[in-house]
Write a protein that holds these residues in place. Structure first.
Motif, short mmCIF file in Angstrom:
data_model
loop_
_atom_site.label_atom_id
_atom_site.label_comp_id
_atom_site.label_asym_id
_atom_site.label_seq_id
_atom_site.Cartn_x
_atom_site.Cartn_y
_atom_site.Cartn_z
N ALA A 168 0.85 -1.18 0.00
CA ALA A 168 0.00 0.00 0.00
C ALA A 168 0.89 1.23 0.00
O ALA A 168 1.80 1.34 0.82
N ILE A 169 0.65 2.13 -0.94
CA ILE A 169 1.31 3.44 -0.89
C ILE A 169 0.20 4.44 -0.61
O ILE A 169 -0.67 4.70 -1.46
N THR A 170 0.19 4.94 0.62
CA THR A 170 -0.87 5.85 1.04
C THR A 170 -0.35 7.28 0.94
O THR A 170 0.67 7.61 1.54
N VAL A 171 -1.05 8.09 0.15
CA VAL A 171 -0.64 9.49 -0.02
C VAL A 171 -1.63 10.36 0.75
O VAL A 171 -2.78 10.53 0.33
N THR A 172 -1.20 10.85 1.88
CA THR A 172 -2.07 11.61 2.77
C THR A 172 -2.07 13.09 2.37
O THR A 172 -1.17 13.56 1.69
N GLY A 173 -3.11 13.80 2.85
CA GLY A 173 -3.17 15.25 2.64
C GLY A 173 -3.49 15.61 1.21
O GLY A 173 -4.03 14.81 0.45
N ALA A 174 -3.14 16.84 0.84
CA ALA A 174 -3.48 17.35 -0.49
C ALA A 174 -2.23 17.83 -1.21
O ALA A 174 -1.30 18.34 -0.59
N LEU A 175 -2.23 17.65 -2.53
CA LEU A 175 -1.14 18.19 -3.35
C LEU A 175 -1.24 19.72 -3.34
O LEU A 175 -2.35 20.27 -3.37
N ARG A 176 -0.10 20.38 -3.34
CA ARG A 176 -0.11 21.84 -3.37
C ARG A 176 -0.54 22.32 -4.76
O ARG A 176 -0.38 21.61 -5.74
N PRO A 177 -1.06 23.54 -4.86
CA PRO A 177 -1.45 24.06 -6.18
C PRO A 177 -0.25 24.01 -7.13
O PRO A 177 0.88 24.32 -6.73
N GLY A 178 -0.50 23.59 -8.37
CA GLY A 178 0.58 23.53 -9.36
C GLY A 178 1.35 22.22 -9.34
O GLY A 178 2.22 22.00 -10.18
N VAL A 179 1.06 21.35 -8.36
CA VAL A 179 1.74 20.05 -8.31
C VAL A 179 0.79 19.00 -8.90
O VAL A 179 -0.39 18.95 -8.53
N THR A 180 1.29 18.20 -9.82
CA THR A 180 0.43 17.29 -10.58
C THR A 180 0.66 15.83 -10.19
O THR A 180 1.59 15.50 -9.45
N ALA A 181 -0.19 14.96 -10.76
CA ALA A 181 -0.05 13.51 -10.56
C ALA A 181 1.34 13.04 -10.99
O ALA A 181 1.93 12.14 -10.39
N LYS A 182 1.87 13.64 -12.06
CA LYS A 182 3.20 13.23 -12.55
C LYS A 182 4.27 13.54 -11.51
O LYS A 182 5.17 12.72 -11.26
N ASP A 183 4.18 14.72 -10.89
CA ASP A 183 5.15 15.07 -9.85
C ASP A 183 5.04 14.09 -8.69
O ASP A 183 6.05 13.67 -8.13
N LEU A 184 3.80 13.74 -8.36
CA LEU A 184 3.59 12.81 -7.24
C LEU A 184 4.23 11.46 -7.53
O LEU A 184 4.97 10.91 -6.69
N VAL A 185 3.99 10.93 -8.71
CA VAL A 185 4.52 9.58 -8.97
C VAL A 185 6.05 9.62 -9.11
O VAL A 185 6.74 8.70 -8.67
N LEU A 186 6.59 10.69 -9.67
CA LEU A 186 8.06 10.79 -9.72
C LEU A 186 8.63 10.85 -8.30
O LEU A 186 9.65 10.22 -8.00
N ALA A 187 7.96 11.58 -7.42
CA ALA A 187 8.43 11.65 -6.03
C ALA A 187 8.33 10.29 -5.34
O ALA A 187 9.22 9.90 -4.57
#
Lengths: 467, 197
Positions: A168-187
């Motif tokens: 399980a990869i749990t991503v809590t909270g909210a992405l900041r404005p201007g941050v996308t799904a691509k940035d999330l998966v790269l991180a």
């Protein structure tokens, strides 16, 4: 029955045969086929005198090799042309629907499955392509297979598989404005590494995932394989159901409601356990840029190119030093200071309508930096038609970008869209391997927003840098 | 595939981690519609560098590739396995393999040998120091041995995978034993599932 994860439920629902000490035999609901990994599989069928068991659960499209220039021009590369002709001939011989270059349904295999409504929750989906993980965004168990397995699925509509572990990869909270799904998966890939997901099916969970659109979810699941996970999944919910409503191959009327109830039941049960759990705080994620030659070699755009000497693990240190040498970068350079010559907006990771809308919103009324080449390659003809109906193509061409026909294009440079040796790209694709976009080419993976802003300024930038 | 029981030979040390399938067989080679002849494309971009280990005459004729961790990451292309086999490799030793590459190896009879990082490092150093080092891999026993350096290590495959290697079984043939169950399963599939027609 004890609580189960989504992956376990889909697995169990497709079990054809189980013998202790042998792999499970799983039924495959949908087999996607393209020109590159299928010719030898069809040859194998012919040699053994076998047929395709379920052509009605199989679909083919031409994507990896197709030129993205005007459709009325011939395919100049004779080897690519032959491979495309072989796909057409094989599909005709075995009775498989095939969307050839120029067909209104043609496009990248992982773009057309979802948009046709063929990708649905709870299904098993395979394709001779590692980015088949994309379809997991719908709560399907979807993974890439080799050509021997392609032949196996063509012949039997099933696969013998050893059950992977679950993460399980749990991503809590909210992405900041201007941050996308691509940035999330790269991180995420940067955090767990290229081998972190080997042996696992990943389920992405948490508020930041639930708040993603279907396009964003597909971007995240698409890159699961870059962390080593053969499959990534996201639980079906109202967003999934609304996306599927009205799609060509989705059920209609009462059958849709019946299906929707069944889809939602695939979600992981309360109390189910995973073999490994990772938690990521969405609010810490910044726009990302890869600096190396594997997708885990990634940093926030505000950072500097890392110093290999500061890396403790000897293998990683050596890999980082090799990567910087190949990429022509020096430790300590601010990432924003790196100039790029080419920007590629496309691929099965980021070529859907939402990606193009985002890139167009950044480029609208602006001009591409002098001397830069910008390719915008929609993922399918359906995406292209939608973008043109919204006038996005005019925004791109007015800015100085090229608006192309659909295909995999410069993601892997099997068609004429390539980098020259030493040429540097900002690319919305999924792999920054050495030579991936052309021999000697230097690829940096970014989101569509960063790609578009970089096109305008000529060096890595975010849309905020344009204000 | 042909049966694989005991492999014995020399090795090539590839001291790199995350060797991806784009390096093993670059995408230009994927346009071919045949299954043979991929050996010439193996690591073709790296082989342009004369100092690359595959160009080192001392390692000619090696049948075992020893590599860093995460070998075979990236694309699902089985062409990577065909290229390694066509070049003359019979086994790859690494401390970690990418899932799809590993699976492709087991379908084609290229033996993927997963050892501990320590054993991998020991072998990489020993082969680099002595290109003639004799290595023996026994599939049924799950052992890797190099008597000259007193190395004896174990590796595991799923028991059924071992059986398939040792007997050279064809997966499709094995599955077709369950044809009746496949037909029975098909009759129970929900009606709302999509057809591509």
């Amino acid at each position: 029955m004890s609580p189960r994860t989504m992956a376990e439920k889909v697995w169990d629902a497709h079990l054809v045969h189980r013998t202790d000490g042998e792999p499970d035999l799983l039924y495959i609901d949908l087999h996607l086929v393209h020109e590159v990994t299928s010719p030898q599989a069809f040859d194998g069928l012919r040699l053994a005198g076998r047929t395709v068991r379920r052509p009605d659960l199989t679909i083919a499209t031409a994507d990896h090799n197709v030129p993205t220039t005007a459709l009325d021009l011939p395919i100049e590369d004779p080897i690519s042309k032959k491979q495309l002709e072989v796909l057409t001939a094989n599909c005709a011989e075995f009775g498989i629907t095939c969307y050839n270059r120029g067909d209104e349904n043609q496009g990248i295999v992982h773009v057309i499955g979802p948009e046709l409504g063929l990708t649905q929750p709870g299904m098993t989906i395979v394709c001779g392509d590692s980015h088949t993980s994309t379809h997991g965004a719908f709560g399907a168990l979807a993974f890439g297979i080799g050509t021997s397995e392609v032949e196996h699925v063509l012949a039997t509509q099933s696969l013998p598989l050893i059950r992977p572990k679950t993460m399980a990869i749990t991503v809590t909270g909210a992405l900041r404005p201007g941050v996308t799904a691509k940035d999330l998966v790269l991180a995420i890939i940067g955090a767990i590494g290229t081998g972190g997901g080997i042996g696992y099916i990943v389920e992405y969970r948490g508020d930041a995932i639930a708040n993603l659109s279907m396009e964003g979810r597909m971007t995240v699941c698409n890159m699961s394989i870059e962390a080593g996970a053969r499959a990534g999944m996201i639980a079906p919910d109202a967003t999934t159901i609304e996306y599927l409503r009205g799609k060509a191959h989705a059920p209609t009327g009462a059958a849709f409601d019946e299906a929707a109830a069944a889809w939602l039941a695939f979600a992981t049960d309360e109390g189910a356990t995973f073999d490994r759990e990772v938690v990521i705080d969405a609010s810490t994620v910044e726009p990302q840029v890869s600096w190396g030659t594997n997708p885990a070699q990634v940093a926030p755009i505000s950072a500097t190119v890392p110093d290999p000497e500061a890396i403790a693990d000897p293998a990683e240190r050596d890999a980082a030093a090799r990567a910087l040498s190949y990429m022509g970068l020096t430790a300590g350079m601010p990432i924003r200071s790196i100039d790029v010559q080419t920007v590629f907006i496309g691929s099965c990771t980021n070529s859907r309508i939402e990606d193009l809308r985002l890139a167009a919103s950044v480029m609208e009324g602006r001009t591409v930096a002098e001397g830069r080449r910008v390719l915008v390659v929609p993922g399918s003809h359906r995406v292209k038609r939608q973008a043109e109906a919204e006038g996005l193509h005019e925004i791109f061409t007015a800015a100085g970008a090229e608006w192309r026909e659909p295909g995999c294009s410069m993601c892997l440079a099997m068609n004429p869209d390539k980098l020259a040796p030493g040429e540097r790209s900002a690319s919305t694709s999924n792999r920054n391997f050495e030579g991936r976009q052309g021999r000697g080419g230097r690829t940096h993976l970014v989101s569509p927003a960063v790609a578009a802003a970089t096109a305008i300024l000529g060096h890595f930038a975010t849309p905020e840098d344009l204000q | 595939m042909k049966p694989v029981t005991i492999l014995s030979g020399h090795a090539v040390p590839l001291q790199r981690s995350d060797v991806d399938t784009d390096q093993i067989i670059p995408s230009d080679w994927l346009k071919r519609v045949e299954r043979t002849g991929f050996g010439a494309g193996l690591f073709s971009e790296w082989r342009d560098d004369r100092s690359f280990v595959l160009n080192d005459e001392r390692f000619q004729g090696a049948t075992i590739l020893v590599a860093g961790p995460n070998f075979g990451t990236g694309s699902s292309r089985e062409h990577a396995v065909w290229a390694l086999l066509d070049y003359g490799f019979e086994a790859v030793i690494s401390s970690r393999f990418a899932d799809i590459f590993f699976s492709n190896c087991t379908k084609q009879g290229l033996l993927p040998v997963t050892v501990s990082p320590e054993v991998a490092d020991t072998l990489l150093a020993a082969v680099a120091a002595d290109p003639g080092l004799e290595i023996t891999i026994d599939v049924a026993r799950g052992t890797v041995e190099a008597p000259a350096i007193a190395l004896s290590a174990t590796f595991t495959l799923e028991p059924f995978t071992t059986e398939r290697f040792v007997n050279g079984w064809d997966d499709i043939g094995l599955t077709l034993r369950h044809s009746d169950e496949l037909t029975e399963f098909e009759q129970s599939r929900p009606a709302f599932l999509p057809s591509t027609r």
